[in-house]
Design a protein around this motif. Structure first.
Motif, PDB file in Angstrom:
ATOM      1  N   VAL A 130      -6.240   6.018   4.849  1.00 11.68           N
ATOM      2  CA  VAL A 130      -5.775   5.276   3.615  1.00 11.68           C
ATOM      3  C   VAL A 130      -4.637   4.508   3.600  1.00 11.68           C
ATOM      4  CG1 VAL A 130      -5.018   5.774   1.012  1.00 11.68           C
ATOM      5  CG2 VAL A 130      -6.897   7.234   2.316  1.00 11.68           C
ATOM      6  N   LEU A 153      -9.857   4.518  -4.356  1.00 13.35           N
ATOM      7  CA  LEU A 153      -8.893   5.556  -3.904  1.00 13.35           C
ATOM      8  C   LEU A 153      -9.751   6.684  -4.500  1.00 13.35           C
ATOM      9  CD1 LEU A 153      -5.422   4.840  -4.883  1.00 13.35           C
ATOM     10  CD2 LEU A 153      -6.407   4.858  -2.730  1.00 13.35           C
ATOM     11  N   LYS A 156     -12.589   7.100  -1.666  1.00 17.10           N
ATOM     12  CA  LYS A 156     -11.806   7.581  -0.483  1.00 17.10           C
ATOM     13  C   LYS A 156     -11.570   8.997  -0.451  1.00 17.10           C
ATOM     14  CE  LYS A 156      -9.750   3.250   1.121  1.00 17.10           C
ATOM     15  NZ  LYS A 156     -10.263   3.124   2.416  1.00 17.10           N
ATOM     16  N   VAL A 221      -4.980  11.663  -0.205  1.00 17.96           N
ATOM     17  CA  VAL A 221      -5.228  10.130  -0.459  1.00 17.96           C
ATOM     18  C   VAL A 221      -4.086   9.747  -1.406  1.00 17.96           C
ATOM     19  CG1 VAL A 221      -6.759   8.789  -1.507  1.00 17.96           C
ATOM     20  CG2 VAL A 221      -7.644  10.329  -0.190  1.00 17.96           C
ATOM     21  N   VAL A 222      -3.874  10.121  -2.447  1.00 24.86           N
ATOM     22  CA  VAL A 222      -2.862   9.518  -3.307  1.00 24.86           C
ATOM     23  C   VAL A 222      -1.530   9.713  -2.611  1.00 24.86           C
ATOM     24  CG1 VAL A 222      -1.292  10.199  -5.287  1.00 24.86           C
ATOM     25  CG2 VAL A 222      -4.092  10.585  -5.629  1.00 24.86           C
ATOM     26  N   ALA A 225      -1.730   6.390  -0.508  1.00 28.23           N
ATOM     27  CA  ALA A 225      -1.688   5.208  -1.299  1.00 28.23           C
ATOM     28  C   ALA A 225      -0.256   5.175  -1.797  1.00 28.23           C
ATOM     29  CB  ALA A 225      -2.614   5.272  -2.577  1.00 28.23           C
ATOM     30  N   CYS A 304      -1.749  11.925  -9.701  1.00 24.62           N
ATOM     31  CA  CYS A 304      -2.650  11.000  -9.664  1.00 24.62           C
ATOM     32  C   CYS A 304      -2.410   9.804 -10.911  1.00 24.62           C
ATOM     33  CB  CYS A 304      -4.063  11.466  -9.964  1.00 24.62           C
ATOM     34  SG  CYS A 304      -4.708  12.393  -8.570  1.00 24.62           S
ATOM     35  N   GLN A 307       0.442   7.557  -9.752  1.00 22.87           N
ATOM     36  CA  GLN A 307       0.063   6.665  -8.794  1.00 22.87           C
ATOM     37  C   GLN A 307      -0.779   5.708  -9.448  1.00 22.87           C
ATOM     38  OE1 GLN A 307      -3.150   5.823  -7.562  1.00 22.87           O
ATOM     39  NE2 GLN A 307      -2.233   4.209  -6.320  1.00 22.87           N
ATOM     40  N   SER A 311       0.374   1.549  -9.539  1.00 24.75           N
ATOM     41  CA  SER A 311      -0.578   0.583  -9.118  1.00 24.75           C
ATOM     42  C   SER A 311      -0.460  -0.421 -10.044  1.00 24.75           C
ATOM     43  CB  SER A 311      -1.769   1.143  -8.713  1.00 24.75           C
ATOM     44  OG  SER A 311      -1.988   1.585  -9.772  1.00 24.75           O
TER      45      SER A 311
END
Length: 317
Positions: A130, A153, A156, A221-222, A225, A304, A307, A311
């Motif tokens: 990631v 995401l 992923k 994953v978060v 990112a 989450c 994030q 974003s």
């Protein structure tokens, strides 16, 4: 969404680092299984040999009547202690024997995957799968294909979760095969239990482990990112894991924190030689483990959401 998830899953399966780490995990899991079986078998054989020796010792090793009388007087207490050790080592042996069972091996490997080795693996793979896309700039091409970062995401995270489940299945197959063909004769152990009970326990551990791995994959994953640098993401993830481990034993609240809830949910209830010696809930609670996992789920959801909001308020690349 499904094609996106399958695409990410195929990319992850072909990732050189992921394949290397998967091989290391499978070999490490097999090594831990054989080590656990060897230790359990030797301990159980030793205590049973001591019981037999004590039972015969009063008549064969002592000469005078006074020595024999003293031996017979102490015999019940010594034998009682040895029997207690035998019960403990038998329980340990049954848990280690799971790696020799074609079904229970799945539960054995799942526990290892949801402990330190497996969670570190999740962190490392997420860092380079990631965060590595931002450091290499390949995220630009990915976002041209799927403009919504949240969907990418999510794909992923699901792909990483599927990859971990595949790895658990493959590793358990290797462990069970070696256990059936070699370890059963090399390290005799008591049966892990009737098939019906083994099936229920394995299904319970597998469901709990799948839930834990899903949360770990989403979190990793978060973080990847948010941090967007592989080495820094790996460092942050490992430090977070250390924090989770250390807080599992905090009196009063440890059972409600991620470490304690995960420990009880998957079943790290006793000290074994593979995972429990570094990860065990020492703050008992009468509340169900599922209920105590709620704060962890809320924390993951908030991460989450943070994030997602971040974003939308900064450049994606």
């Amino acid at each position: 969404m499904r094609p996106l998830i399958l695409g990410e899953y195929r990319r992850l399966c072909r990732h050189p680092l992921a394949m290397t780490l998967a091989a290391l995990f499978a070999l490490g899991s097999l090594y831990c299984a054989l080590g656990s079986q060897s230790s359990a078998s030797a301990s159980l054989a030793a205590v049973r040999n001591n019981i037999a020796t004590v039972a015969q010792g009063c008549e064969t090793n002592l000469n005078t009547p006074e020595q024999k009388a003293a031996c017979r007087k102490d015999f019940p207490y010594e034998l009682k202690n040895l029997r207690r050790y035998e019960v403990t080592f038998t329980g340990y042996g049954r848990r280690a024997a799971a790696a020799q069972h074609p079904v229970a091996a799945l539960a054995w490997t799942t526990k290892l995957a949801t402990s330190v080795p497996g969670l570190v693996l999740v962190v490392l793979v997420a860092a380079f799968f990631v965060a590595g896309e931002w450091s290499r700039g390949s995220i630009v091409a990915r976002l041209l294909h799927e403009a919504r970062l949240g969907r990418l995401l999510t794909a992923k995270a699901v792909a990483l979760w599927m990859w971990m489940l595949t790895l658990v299945a493959a590793s358990s197959a290797v462990t069970a095969t070696v256990g059936l063909l070699y370890a059963r004769s090399a390290f005799p152990l008591p049966s892990p239990g009737p098939l019906g009970r083994v099936l229920v326990e394995t299904a319970t551990v597998l469901l709990a482990g799948a839930a834990v791995l899903a949360g770990a994959a989403a979190t990793a994953v978060v973080f990847g990112a948010l941090v967007r640098l592989p080495l820094r993401t790996a460092l942050v993830g490992v430090l977070l894991l250390v924090l989770v481990l250390q807080t599992a034993a905090i009196p009063g609240v440890g059972a409600w924190l991620p470490g304690g809830a995960l420990s009880d949910l998957v079943g790290f209830g006793r000290v074994d030689s593979v995972w429990d010696h570094v990860w065990i809930s020492t703050d008992p609670s009468t509340a169900p483990a599922l209920l105590r996992a709620v704060p962890t789920l809320v924390g993951i959801a908030l991460l989450c959401a943070f994030q997602h909001r971040r974003s939308r308020t900064r450049d994606l690349v």
